[in-house]
Design an enzyme around this catalytic site. Sequence first.
Site, PDB file in Angstrom:
ATOM      1  N   ASP A   1     -69.072  48.302 -92.553  1.00 14.10           N
ATOM      2  CA  ASP A   1     -69.010  47.869 -91.151  1.00 14.10           C
ATOM      3  C   ASP A   1     -70.394  47.886 -90.501  1.00 14.10           C
ATOM      4  OD1 ASP A   1     -69.220  50.650 -91.186  1.00 14.10           O
ATOM      5  OD2 ASP A   1     -67.179  50.978 -90.502  1.00 14.10           O
TER       6      ASP A   1
ATOM      7  N   ASN B   1     -59.123  60.248 -86.115  1.00  8.64           N
ATOM      8  CA  ASN B   1     -57.845  59.575 -85.831  1.00  8.64           C
ATOM      9  C   ASN B   1     -57.289  58.877 -87.074  1.00  8.64           C
ATOM     10  OD1 ASN B   1     -59.567  57.413 -86.128  1.00  8.64           O
ATOM     11  ND2 ASN B   1     -59.231  56.538 -84.105  1.00  8.64           N
TER      12      ASN B   1
ATOM     13  N   HIS C   1     -58.923  56.762 -89.048  1.00 13.44           N
ATOM     14  CA  HIS C   1     -59.449  55.428 -89.365  1.00 13.44           C
ATOM     15  C   HIS C   1     -60.252  55.446 -90.659  1.00 13.44           C
ATOM     16  CE1 HIS C   1     -63.419  55.794 -86.798  1.00 13.44           C
ATOM     17  NE2 HIS C   1     -63.607  56.272 -88.010  1.00 13.44           N
TER      18      HIS C   1
HETATM   19  P1  PGA Z   1     -68.133  60.965 -89.909  1.00  9.77           P
HETATM   20  O1  PGA Z   1     -67.259  59.683 -89.596  1.00  9.77           O
HETATM   21  O2  PGA Z   1     -68.501  60.866 -91.354  1.00  9.77           O
HETATM   22  O3  PGA Z   1     -69.319  60.852 -89.007  1.00  9.77           O
HETATM   23  O4  PGA Z   1     -67.289  62.152 -89.642  1.00  9.77           O
HETATM   24  C1  PGA Z   1     -66.333  59.266 -90.515  1.00  9.77           C
HETATM   25  C2  PGA Z   1     -65.660  58.010 -90.035  1.00  9.77           C
HETATM   26  O5  PGA Z   1     -65.570  57.818 -88.809  1.00  9.77           O
HETATM   27  O6  PGA Z   1     -65.208  57.219 -90.879  1.00  9.77           O
END
Ligand code: PGA
Length: 240
Positions: free
Chosen positions: A67, A135, A137
């Site tokens: 992304d 959450n 995702h």
């Molecule tokens: P993080 O984010 O590795 O910064 O915890 C993970 C994500 O949002 O996929």
Amino acid sequence: MKIKVFDNEEDLYNYAAKIFINEVKTNPNTHLGLATGSTPIKLYQLLVEDYKKNKTDYSNVKTFNLDEYAGLDKTHAQSYYTFMHNQLFNHINIKKENINIPNGKANNLNKEAETYGKLLIKEGINLQLLGIGTNGHIAFNEPGSPLDGKCSLVDLTKNTIKDNSRFFKNINEVPKKAISVGIGDILKSKKIVLIAVGKHKAEAIKKTVNVKPTTKCPASALNNHKETLILLDKDAASLL
Ligand code: PGA
């Protein structure tokens, strides 16, 4: 889906690094799907250390990021383009033309997402790295995203904007949209490794592991993928 729980982060990241290094050594033309955020940083450090020590060859490896924030130029300090170059690409012998990241500054972001999605399908991913949001995702597929979805321009939830605001000067600077590969694209990867570390990920992991896939928790779609490995530290696994 297989799950492995580690006593400490160091063991977890060493294990994950071996998987990626082994993939590159056994298949020098491999296509890696890569992730950003805090989770992969230690893995990328280990890949860089290994490259310096053992000269693992990335010259024929292609990478595809999950992304990119909409509206951020690639030179922006918080763009995923900048993140990937700082954390990994500037330190290994990958060719520029083999690096693929959606362009968050494209004139037509919907078209950019469609073109990137087609590229992914054409090229295919051998080994996909994933983190997970609090959450649930994966990439920027927020709760409610279709489990067979394609690469598209997506809205970030308030939860994600808040989580990611730690990287920006203030919450208003966090982009509200991103180009993200879809869950359907992710499920096409041959192998998937998802890493989660820390208590703040425990709830999302509980909603992901050994459940019937539901759009309420995007990562639960991975239950439909046979070659998914979930690597957890004790804290992330604490609610299982
Ligand atoms: P993080 O984010 O590795 O910064 O915890 C993970 C994500 O949002 O996929």
